[in-house]
Design a protein around this motif. Structure first.
Motif, PDB file in Angstrom:
ATOM      1  N   GLN A  18       0.812  -1.106   0.199  1.00 29.79           N
ATOM      2  CA  GLN A  18      -0.166   0.017  -0.081  1.00 29.79           C
ATOM      3  C   GLN A  18       0.825   1.155  -0.084  1.00 29.79           C
ATOM      4  N   LYS A  19       0.569   2.301  -0.901  1.00 32.27           N
ATOM      5  CA  LYS A  19       1.272   3.561  -0.947  1.00 32.27           C
ATOM      6  C   LYS A  19       0.585   4.342   0.312  1.00 32.27           C
ATOM      7  N   VAL A  20       1.391   5.048   1.091  1.00 34.90           N
ATOM      8  CA  VAL A  20       0.937   5.924   2.192  1.00 34.90           C
ATOM      9  C   VAL A  20       1.774   7.199   2.228  1.00 34.90           C
ATOM     10  N   TYR A  21       1.286   8.408   2.065  1.00 34.27           N
ATOM     11  CA  TYR A  21       1.554   9.646   2.247  1.00 34.27           C
ATOM     12  C   TYR A  21       1.688  10.142   3.617  1.00 34.27           C
ATOM     13  N   VAL A  22       2.984  10.226   4.277  1.00 31.15           N
ATOM     14  CA  VAL A  22       3.116  10.593   5.803  1.00 31.15           C
ATOM     15  C   VAL A  22       3.979  11.955   5.808  1.00 31.15           C
ATOM     16  N   HIS A  23       3.921  12.438   7.038  1.00 33.47           N
ATOM     17  CA  HIS A  23       4.633  13.631   7.036  1.00 33.47           C
ATOM     18  C   HIS A  23       6.072  13.474   6.750  1.00 33.47           C
ATOM     19  N   GLN A  91       2.026  21.336   2.374  1.00 33.79           N
ATOM     20  CA  GLN A  91       2.697  20.526   3.416  1.00 33.79           C
ATOM     21  C   GLN A  91       3.939  19.559   2.649  1.00 33.79           C
ATOM     22  N   TYR A  92       4.910  19.420   3.441  1.00 35.43           N
ATOM     23  CA  TYR A  92       6.037  18.449   3.069  1.00 35.43           C
ATOM     24  C   TYR A  92       5.484  17.204   3.407  1.00 35.43           C
ATOM     25  N   LEU A  93       5.598  16.117   2.479  1.00 34.39           N
ATOM     26  CA  LEU A  93       5.117  14.736   2.608  1.00 34.39           C
ATOM     27  C   LEU A  93       6.363  13.774   2.061  1.00 34.39           C
TER      28      LEU A  93
END
Length: 183
Positions: A18-23, A91-93
């Motif tokens: 799964q692809k996830v975008y986090v801080h 936001q930087y991700l």
């Protein structure tokens, strides 16, 4: 199989591939990252809940790229006052792909630090045992006196303070009276 994991201060429900975008993470692109704060694990209906985390469980992921999120517009207005402020940010991700979910046997990075911390206190109790053996002999009479005083009422303590001619006893609280009488 899925897991609920704390990544970069937020909780995510993740599954394999799964692809996830986090801080933004401080890891370079292409490197692997391990998240060991697994809060919940579901293995085909077998649910394990951590208190607060599951020991030995981890989620391994690969950093794909660093990017900026969509622009967020912040608009403030107070009607009939001529007050309008328009602001925004991106936001930087970090985009990561979950490679595997390990239920047991994951190694923590902080294990060597804990081993060193456990070795140091082992030397200190020897010193404390010697101090504890000496201390009760000296402080035993005072402990009995304070126990007797703590079982008395405030009125009885004030009468005792009056008999010992302690000044200002009328405005003292119970703890203060016990302290003044035990001197």
């Amino acid at each position: 199989m899925y897991a609920i994991v704390e990544m970069a201060g937020q909780q995510f429900k993740v599954a394999k591939d799964q692809k996830v975008y986090v801080h933004r993470l401080q890891t370079e692109e292409g490197k692997k990252v391990t998240f060991d704060k697994v809060l919940l694990l579901d293995d085909n209906g077998n649910v394990t809940i951590g208190a607060p985390v599951i020991e030995g469980a981890a989620v391994e992921a690969k950093v794909v790229k660093h990017l900026k999120g969509d622009k967020v517009i912040v608009f403030k207005k107070k009607r009939r006052k001529g007050y309008r402020k328009k602001n925004g940010h991106r936001q930087y991700l970090t985009e990561i792909v979950v490679e595997s979910i390990v239920a047991k046997g994951a190694k923590k990075a902080a294990a060597p630090a804990k081993a060193k911390a456990e070795e140091k206190p082992a030397a200190e109790p020897k010193k404390e045992v010697a101090k504890k053996a000496e201390a009760p002999k000296k402080e035993a009479p005072k402990a009995k006196a304070t126990e007797d005083l703590s079982s008395k009422t405030v009125a009885e303590l004030k009468e005792m303070a009056k008999a010992k001619e302690i000044t200002g006893y009328s405005s003292m609280k119970k703890a203060e009276l016990i302290k003044a009488l035990s001197k």
